[in-house]
Write a protein that holds these residues in place. Sequence first.
Motif, PDB file in Angstrom:
ATOM      1  N   GLU A 292       1.785   3.750  22.594  1.00  0.00           N
ATOM      2  CA  GLU A 292       2.381   3.870  23.924  1.00  0.00           C
ATOM      3  C   GLU A 292       2.510   5.322  24.355  1.00  0.00           C
ATOM      4  N   HIS A 293       2.889   6.167  23.425  1.00  0.00           N
ATOM      5  CA  HIS A 293       3.042   7.593  23.725  1.00  0.00           C
ATOM      6  C   HIS A 293       2.154   8.382  22.757  1.00  0.00           C
ATOM      7  N   LEU A 294       1.130   8.991  23.295  1.00  0.00           N
ATOM      8  CA  LEU A 294       0.200   9.766  22.474  1.00  0.00           C
ATOM      9  C   LEU A 294      -0.242  10.981  23.268  1.00  0.00           C
ATOM     10  N   HIS A 295       0.024  12.149  22.719  1.00  0.00           N
ATOM     11  CA  HIS A 295      -0.305  13.382  23.432  1.00  0.00           C
ATOM     12  C   HIS A 295      -1.308  14.249  22.659  1.00  0.00           C
ATOM     13  N   ASP A 296      -1.249  14.184  21.330  1.00  0.00           N
ATOM     14  CA  ASP A 296      -2.152  15.003  20.531  1.00  0.00           C
ATOM     15  C   ASP A 296      -3.594  14.504  20.654  1.00  0.00           C
ATOM     16  N   ARG A 297      -4.517  15.436  20.627  1.00  0.00           N
ATOM     17  CA  ARG A 297      -5.938  15.105  20.588  1.00  0.00           C
ATOM     18  C   ARG A 297      -6.494  15.770  19.339  1.00  0.00           C
ATOM     19  N   GLU A 298      -6.704  14.962  18.330  1.00  0.00           N
ATOM     20  CA  GLU A 298      -7.018  15.514  17.014  1.00  0.00           C
ATOM     21  C   GLU A 298      -8.005  14.611  16.292  1.00  0.00           C
ATOM     22  N   ILE A 299      -8.933  15.234  15.585  1.00  0.00           N
ATOM     23  CA  ILE A 299      -9.906  14.499  14.767  1.00  0.00           C
ATOM     24  C   ILE A 299      -9.766  14.997  13.334  1.00  0.00           C
ATOM     25  N   ARG A 300      -9.533  14.077  12.406  1.00  0.00           N
ATOM     26  CA  ARG A 300      -9.348  14.429  10.998  1.00  0.00           C
ATOM     27  C   ARG A 300     -10.477  13.814  10.171  1.00  0.00           C
ATOM     28  N   PHE A 301     -11.174  14.658   9.427  1.00  0.00           N
ATOM     29  CA  PHE A 301     -12.266  14.204   8.571  1.00  0.00           C
ATOM     30  C   PHE A 301     -11.775  14.050   7.133  1.00  0.00           C
ATOM     31  N   SER A 302     -12.355  13.108   6.412  1.00  0.00           N
ATOM     32  CA  SER A 302     -11.937  12.862   5.028  1.00  0.00           C
ATOM     33  C   SER A 302     -12.199  14.058   4.124  1.00  0.00           C
ATOM     34  N   THR A 303     -13.035  14.977   4.573  1.00  0.00           N
ATOM     35  CA  THR A 303     -13.339  16.183   3.799  1.00  0.00           C
ATOM     36  C   THR A 303     -12.257  17.262   3.942  1.00  0.00           C
ATOM     37  N   GLY A 304     -11.234  16.973   4.773  1.00  0.00           N
ATOM     38  CA  GLY A 304     -10.125  17.914   4.915  1.00  0.00           C
ATOM     39  C   GLY A 304     -10.133  18.705   6.203  1.00  0.00           C
ATOM     40  N   TRP A 305     -11.242  18.663   6.950  1.00  0.00           N
ATOM     41  CA  TRP A 305     -11.312  19.415   8.196  1.00  0.00           C
ATOM     42  C   TRP A 305     -10.538  18.703   9.301  1.00  0.00           C
ATOM     43  N   ILE A 306      -9.835  19.484  10.104  1.00  0.00           N
ATOM     44  CA  ILE A 306      -9.061  18.972  11.230  1.00  0.00           C
ATOM     45  C   ILE A 306      -9.513  19.713  12.483  1.00  0.00           C
ATOM     46  N   VAL A 307      -9.949  18.962  13.494  1.00  0.00           N
ATOM     47  CA  VAL A 307     -10.466  19.560  14.722  1.00  0.00           C
ATOM     48  C   VAL A 307      -9.564  19.153  15.885  1.00  0.00           C
ATOM     49  N   LYS A 308      -9.065  20.151  16.600  1.00  0.00           N
ATOM     50  CA  LYS A 308      -8.223  19.892  17.771  1.00  0.00           C
ATOM     51  C   LYS A 308      -8.928  20.458  19.001  1.00  0.00           C
ATOM     52  N   ILE A 309      -9.186  19.577  19.972  1.00  0.00           N
ATOM     53  CA  ILE A 309      -9.872  19.982  21.201  1.00  0.00           C
ATOM     54  C   ILE A 309      -8.906  19.795  22.358  1.00  0.00           C
ATOM     55  N   GLY A 310      -8.732  20.820  23.154  1.00  0.00           N
ATOM     56  CA  GLY A 310      -7.776  20.770  24.256  1.00  0.00           C
ATOM     57  C   GLY A 310      -7.960  19.563  25.161  1.00  0.00           C
ATOM     58  N   ARG A 311      -9.211  19.230  25.466  1.00  0.00           N
ATOM     59  CA  ARG A 311      -9.507  18.099  26.336  1.00  0.00           C
ATOM     60  C   ARG A 311      -9.940  16.859  25.548  1.00  0.00           C
ATOM     61  N   GLY A 312      -9.808  16.874  24.238  1.00  0.00           N
ATOM     62  CA  GLY A 312     -10.294  15.758  23.446  1.00  0.00           C
ATOM     63  C   GLY A 312     -11.810  15.667  23.559  1.00  0.00           C
ATOM     64  N   LEU A 313     -12.347  14.478  23.403  1.00  0.00           N
ATOM     65  CA  LEU A 313     -13.798  14.291  23.503  1.00  0.00           C
ATOM     66  C   LEU A 313     -14.301  14.356  24.939  1.00  0.00           C
ATOM     67  N   ASP A 314     -13.382  14.318  25.892  1.00  0.00           N
ATOM     68  CA  ASP A 314     -13.762  14.244  27.310  1.00  0.00           C
ATOM     69  C   ASP A 314     -13.828  15.632  27.955  1.00  0.00           C
ATOM     70  N   TYR A 315     -14.736  16.482  27.440  1.00  0.00           N
ATOM     71  CA  TYR A 315     -14.851  17.829  28.007  1.00  0.00           C
ATOM     72  C   TYR A 315     -16.149  18.037  28.786  1.00  0.00           C
ATOM     73  N   PHE A 316     -16.928  16.986  28.941  1.00  0.00           N
ATOM     74  CA  PHE A 316     -18.173  17.118  29.714  1.00  0.00           C
ATOM     75  C   PHE A 316     -17.939  16.808  31.188  1.00  0.00           C
ATOM     76  N   LYS A 317     -18.629  17.529  32.038  1.00  0.00           N
ATOM     77  CA  LYS A 317     -18.550  17.257  33.470  1.00  0.00           C
ATOM     78  C   LYS A 317     -19.456  16.080  33.833  1.00  0.00           C
ATOM     79  N   ARG A 318     -19.128  15.458  34.942  1.00  0.00           N
ATOM     80  CA  ARG A 318     -19.958  14.358  35.429  1.00  0.00           C
ATOM     81  C   ARG A 318     -21.260  14.923  35.993  1.00  0.00           C
ATOM     82  N   VAL A 319     -22.364  14.269  35.675  1.00  0.00           N
ATOM     83  CA  VAL A 319     -23.659  14.652  36.257  1.00  0.00           C
ATOM     84  C   VAL A 319     -24.261  13.433  36.935  1.00  0.00           C
ATOM     85  N   GLU A 320     -25.120  13.687  37.903  1.00  0.00           N
ATOM     86  CA  GLU A 320     -25.766  12.603  38.619  1.00  0.00           C
ATOM     87  C   GLU A 320     -26.750  11.868  37.710  1.00  0.00           C
ATOM     88  N   LYS A 321     -26.940  10.592  37.985  1.00  0.00           N
ATOM     89  CA  LYS A 321     -27.922   9.837  37.222  1.00  0.00           C
ATOM     90  C   LYS A 321     -29.296  10.478  37.367  1.00  0.00           C
TER      91      LYS A 321
END
Length: 244
Positions: free
Chosen positions: A186-215
Amino acid sequence: MSTDLTAVEAAAVKLVTRAIKDEVSGKFQSSLVCYQEAIELFMTVMNGCKEETKKKNYKTRICEYMDRAEQVKATVSKLTSEGNYHDEIRIDEGSTHNSYSSIFNAYLDDTLTHVEVEDAYIRSFHQVCNFVRFCEVLVLKCPRFKRIQLTTTEAPDPGQEQKSHLRVITGHLQRRGITLTVTYAEHLHDREIRFSTGWIVKIGRGLDYFKRVEKLDLGYFDQELRPCHATTVNVFHKSHTKRN
């Protein structure tokens, strides 16, 4: 030397240039991957070369880059064990060549088995497509990848078909022996990806950082050509977060 080998050598030189640049700027994991890829390409060139003198020169260069790669690997190991590893990648507004493969490649290998994704916005269709593309990168780069946990928020509009789309993805992954578990928070603010190898990736916009382009525009299919919104990617190792 054939035209094909000349092109391979040119690609190898570009990788070495980037490896050195990343090494100097402290992006050690990315630098290591570039050195490794460059070494493979130089090996291809050396094996296809007919002149013994040139072969000897290539062997010397390969040994030099292998030594540098080992030094970078030792640095990464030291920083992660001390809990001091931190890498920051800035994605500029409108920039390209920031595909998931490019951003995550340095942190994916054949030892990774599972991934946890926390992203509040895997809701609309294009965001779900982003998640599919991320899964595709994992499948291609990580042969032992078997499980992914997605925690997201529920779409307010049932018409977005968020849940049905994610069920379809679950089925497709199952056919490859990969388990997708989806949890709605219900309440989720963090955008974080955790890999089993120990790496943690935090992206300000999450996975949605691409702009829209025309077909049918360039970048509609290939993320490397798609312009991006400005955001920052921070990479840590779990030993760093434990220390802090």
